[in-house]
Design an enzyme around this catalytic site. Structure first.
Site, PDB file in Angstrom:
ATOM      1  CB  SER A 164      -0.954  -0.041   1.198  1.00 38.13           C
ATOM      2  OG  SER A 164      -1.959   0.930   1.089  1.00 38.13           O
ATOM      3  CD  GLU A 258      -5.662  -3.693  -4.117  1.00 35.29           C
ATOM      4  OE1 GLU A 258      -5.508  -2.668  -3.426  1.00 35.29           O
ATOM      5  OE2 GLU A 258      -4.937  -4.702  -4.019  1.00 35.29           O
ATOM      6  CG  HIS A 288      -5.518  -2.487   0.178  1.00 36.78           C
ATOM      7  ND1 HIS A 288      -4.749  -2.055  -0.881  1.00 36.78           N
ATOM      8  CD2 HIS A 288      -5.039  -1.859   1.292  1.00 36.78           C
ATOM      9  CE1 HIS A 288      -3.851  -1.203  -0.434  1.00 36.78           C
ATOM     10  NE2 HIS A 288      -3.993  -1.068   0.871  1.00 36.78           N
TER      11      HIS A 288
END
Length: 324
Positions: A164, A258, A288
Site C-alpha cells: 500500500s 481493489e 487490499h
C-alpha cells in the site's frame, strides 16, 4: 503479455476464494470499509490512529527470527534475521502500509519476519514518520535513510518491498536513490501499491465501487494531508510518473477488485514501456494488501512465497553478476 520492442511483461491471475478469504472479504466490507469512509481525517479523532499499531503489539512475536531494535538519529526500525539455517547474502528493506496514517512495526512484524525466515536474509522493517504528525516528505526521507544504513552495513544486494503506502515508498525510495547517486536496489516487490496521487484513472475504473476495503473518494483527502498546501500536486510526487528506465526488475501484486488495481496495471504498462522487466499478479477473491495475513490465510501465504522467490532470484542474479 508483451510490449513490442521492450521486455516481456508477465501478467498472471492467481488465487481463488477459499473459506478464510471469503470471511475476510465479508468482514472487511462490513466493518473496515465504512470505518475508513466516515472516520475523520482531521480533528480530535486522529488520536485513535496509533491505537492500531498498539493493538497489534498484543500479537505474539515470531520466534523463528531474531529482532533487533534499530534507533539512531536518522533510522528507526526492526532488524530481523532468521534463527534457523545459515543467513544468506542479501537484504530486504520493508516499508509497511497504512495510508501514511496508521500501522507500524507491530502490524507488519509477521510479514517482515516471514520474509526474513524464508529468504534467509536480513530484513529491515522501517519505522518511518507519517501522518498526522509528518507529511510524505518525512516518510520518504526516513526510508531513504534506512536504505543508506543498509548499504553502509554491507549486507549485500538489497530488494525493496512494501504494501500500500509502503509500495509507494518502495518505488519512491528507488527513484530517490537513483537521483542521489546511490547503488540501486536489485528488485522491487510491491503489494497493492498506491502509486498515483491523481485519482482520475482510479475513479474511472470499475473497481471504484467494487473495492471492499478502500473508499476511493477518500483518497484525494489523503493526498491533501500527505502534501499539505501543494496545489496543484506536482505529478512527479507520484512514482508512476517518475523516470522509470533505471529501475530494477519489479513484482507487483494486487487484489482483483481493489481500486488500486488501476495503479498496478498502469505502472506495469509504464515499466514495460521503459524497458523494465515486470511481473503483475492479480489475485482473485482477495482484499487490499492481503499478503500481510500470511500464515493465517492460504492465499496470503502463497503470495508471500512469490515475494520470497522473486527476492531470492534477484539477489542471486546480482551476486552472480558481481562474481562474474
Amino acid at each position: 503479455m508483451s510490449v513490442e520492442g521492450q521486455h516481456t511483461v508477465k501478467v498472471e491471475h492467481r488465487g481463488g476464494k477459499g473459506f478464510l478469504s471469503r470471511v475476510i472479504y465479508a468482514l472487511t466490507r462490513t466493518f473496515v470499509y465504512p470505518t475508513l469512509r466516515f472516520w475523520p481525517l482531521r480533528g480530535p479523532m486522529v488520536v485513535a490512529y496509533p491505537l492500531v499499531d498498539l493493538f497489534c503489539r498484543l500479537i505474539p512475536r515470531p520466534r523463528y527470527v531474531t529482532i533487533e531494535r534499530i534507533s539512531t538519529p536518522e533510522v528507526r526500525g526492526e532488524l530481523m534475521r532468521p534463527k534457523q539455517g545459515v543467513e544468506g547474502e542479501g537484504a530486504v528493506l520493508y516499508m509497511h502500509g497504512g495510508a501514511f496514517l496508521f500501522c507500524g512495526l507491530a502490524s507488519h512484524r509477521r510479514i517482515a519476519a516471514r520474509i526474513a525466515a524464508l529468504t534467509g536474509m536480513t530484513v529491515l522493517s522501517v519505522d518511518y514518520r507519517h501522518l498526522p504528525k509528518s507529511p510524505l516528505a518525512d516518510s520518504l526521507d526516513d526510508c531513504v535513510a534506512a536504505y543508506r544504513w543498509l548499504l553502509a552495513e554491507g549486507v549485500g544486494p538489497i530488494v525493496l518491498s512494501g504494501d500500500s503506502a509502503g509500495g509507494h515508498l518502495s518505488f519512491a525510495t528507488a527513484l530517490r536513490a537513483d537521483l542521489d547517486g546511490l547503488p540501486k536496489p536489485v528488485g522491487i516487490a510491491a503489494i497493492s501499491p498506491w502509486l498515483d496521487f491523481d485519482d482520475t484513472a482510479r475513479l474511472a475504473h470499475p473497481n471504484r465501487s467494487r473495492d471492499p476495503f478502500i473508499p476511493a473518494k477518500r483518497l484525494p483527502a489523503l493526498t491533501a494531508l500527505s502534501l499539505p498546501g501543494e496545489v496543484p500536486i506536482d505529478p512527479l510526487r507520484s512514482p508512476i510518473n517518475g523516470v522509470l528506465a533505471d529501475l530494477p526488475p519489479c513484482l507487483i501484486q494486487v487484489a482483483a477488485t481493489e481500486v488500486l488495481r488501476s495503479d498496478a496495471e498502469r505502472m506495469t504498462e509504464r515499466l514495460a514501456a521503459a524497458g523494465v522487466p515486470v511481473e503483475l499478479q492479480v489475485w482473485e477473491g482477495q482484499v487490499h494488501a492481503f499478503p500481510v495475513l500470511a500464515g493465517f490465510m492460504p492465499q496470503s501465504t502463497e503470495a508471500v512465497a512469490e515475494v520470497v522467490a522473486f527476492t531470492r532470484e534477484m539477489v542471486a542474479r546480482a551476486a552472480g553478476q558481481s562474481a562474474a
